[in-house]
Design an enzyme around this catalytic site. Structure first.
Site, PDB file in Angstrom:
ATOM      1  CG  HIS A 277      49.141 -93.376 -33.151  1.00 41.01           C
ATOM      2  ND1 HIS A 277      50.066 -92.567 -32.521  1.00 41.01           N
ATOM      3  CD2 HIS A 277      48.964 -92.828 -34.375  1.00 41.01           C
ATOM      4  CE1 HIS A 277      50.427 -91.577 -33.339  1.00 41.01           C
ATOM      5  NE2 HIS A 277      49.769 -91.728 -34.480  1.00 41.01           N
ATOM      6  CG  HIS A 279      46.942 -91.468 -38.920  1.00 39.26           C
ATOM      7  ND1 HIS A 279      47.653 -90.481 -39.566  1.00 39.26           N
ATOM      8  CD2 HIS A 279      47.741 -91.889 -37.911  1.00 39.26           C
ATOM      9  CE1 HIS A 279      48.834 -90.320 -38.986  1.00 39.26           C
ATOM     10  NE2 HIS A 279      48.911 -91.164 -37.968  1.00 39.26           N
ATOM     11  CB  CYS A 310      51.179 -91.258 -43.581  1.00 35.60           C
ATOM     12  SG  CYS A 310      52.412 -92.470 -44.090  1.00 35.60           S
TER      13      CYS A 310
END
Length: 375
Positions: A277, A279, A310
């Site tokens: 996962h 970013h 975030c």
């Protein structure tokens, strides 16, 4: 002399697979002399499928990756779409339930089989997802996909089950500081909570997915040791998580950090139970995904239109865009069963509602080629 030797070598290599016409051969040589790393498609070359016309390029290359660099790639990659939950949760303006539901419907229509739908957290902390029950009610009859939901504790789990959830997820951190900032408790306290959730889910035969944040870096602590990631992953696996997603929450990772992290985790958790996962804060998400695939990972989280971010890391951008992941995988000949055009339509839909352009480079590039495009 260097160019001449390179062209001679190319000619010898091409001789083993049939010489193209003299004009095409001259064009190949001219192009490759400008950039030795470019290899144009020739006769019987599987890459020819990548070039559909002079001005339009397709990423749908389905030849098998035979060379030694790519031969270890999986034949199929499962994409877990996190846009409706992880992507939208930090949006300041409340997105109407009907828009969320339509987005989910469009994502499923594109061929995505796992779409993280929402989160059963306190509306006080995440007001954007206060309509979790309504979303679940609206998507109850959508066929062809699974809809996991985030449940931070036993109370959230019970609410999710009452709303009809068939799969849940828990969210831990490899960083002590981030755990306290994000979920208000230590790593060990969070694991204790999640053991209760996992136990309750097991009694109902529900699957539990585990997320780990800050697997390579933390906004408060800096770089995170791979051993800490492996510890949390092992705890989640032992409590019964069927899949564990390793998240670079602030997008600082590079292959140089991802490789040792994965090596440590793979020692304690079977690789087929892992997902990644990433970013894309520093533009490293796709290369990190490719590195992970070469190490044996075959499940990738992503967010349509690159939605997300975030809240505890200033400047951290969203998840890697699903459109960009699908385009890359298509180009590698890796199956996803996702229709890129329909996926781009879903991204356009939510981007227009949010009033900003898509963060997907693939979506922007391909949309600009459409008739009457305003991009």
């Amino acid at each position: 002399m260097i160019v001449t030797r390179r062209l001679d070598k190319i000619s010898r290599l091409m001789g083993s697979r049939g010489a193209p016409s003299s004009s095409l051969k001259a064009l190949d040589k001219e192009t490759e002399s400008l950039n030795p790393n470019v290899r144009l498609p020739g006769k019987n070359d599987g890459d020819a499928a990548c070039f559909s016309s002079t001005y339009h390029y397709s990423s749908n290359c389905h030849q098998s990756p035979l060379n030694k660099v790519l031969r270890n790639l999986p034949r199929y990659v499962k994409i877990v779409e996190v846009g409706p939950r992880d992507g939208l949760q930090n949006e300041k303006e409340i997105v109407p339930t009907t828009v969320k539901v339509q987005l989910i419907q469009m994502l499923v229509s594109s061929g995505l089989t796992v779409v993280e739908a929402t989160s059963f957290v306190s509306p006080k902390w995440v007001p954007q997802l206060a309509d979790a029950k309504d979303v679940m009610d609206a998507i109850r009859n959508i066929q062809g996909a699974r809809f996991p939901v985030l449940t931070p504790n036993l109370k959230g789990f019970k609410a999710a089950v009452e709303a009809g959830a068939k799969e849940v997820a828990v969210f831990a951190s490899a960083s002590e500081s981030f755990s306290k900032s994000n979920i208000n408790c230590s790593i060990e306290d969070s694991l204790t909570r999640y053991r209760d959730v996992a136990s309750a889910a097991r009694e109902l035969s529900l699957s539990v997915r585990g997320y780990i944040s800050c697997v390579v870096g933390c906004p408060m602590e800096g770089m995170v040791p791979p051993s800490k990631v492996a510890y949390v992953a092992k705890q989640l696996f032992d409590m019964g998580c069927s899949e564990i997603s390793l998240g670079d929450t602030i997008g600082v990772g590079t292959p140089g950090a991802v490789i040792p992290m994965l090596e440590n985790v793979i020692h304690v958790v079977p690789i087929d139970k892992l997902a990644v996962h990433f970013h894309d804060t520093y533009g490293q998400a796709l290369c990190n995904i490719l590195t992970s695939l070469k190490m044996g990972i075959s499940t990738v989280d992503s967010s349509v239109s690159g939605l997300g971010g975030c809240p505890y890391a200033k400047g951290a951008s969203g998840n890697v865009a699903t459109e960009d992941v699908v385009y890359m995988l298509n180009g590698l000949g890796v199956e996803t069963n996702v229709d890129l055009e329909k996926l781009i339509l879903a991204g356009d839909f939510i981007s227009k509602h949010l009033g900003r352009p898509s963060s997907s480079k693939t979506a922007v590039a391909l949309s600009s080629k459409r008739p009457n495009s305003k991009l």
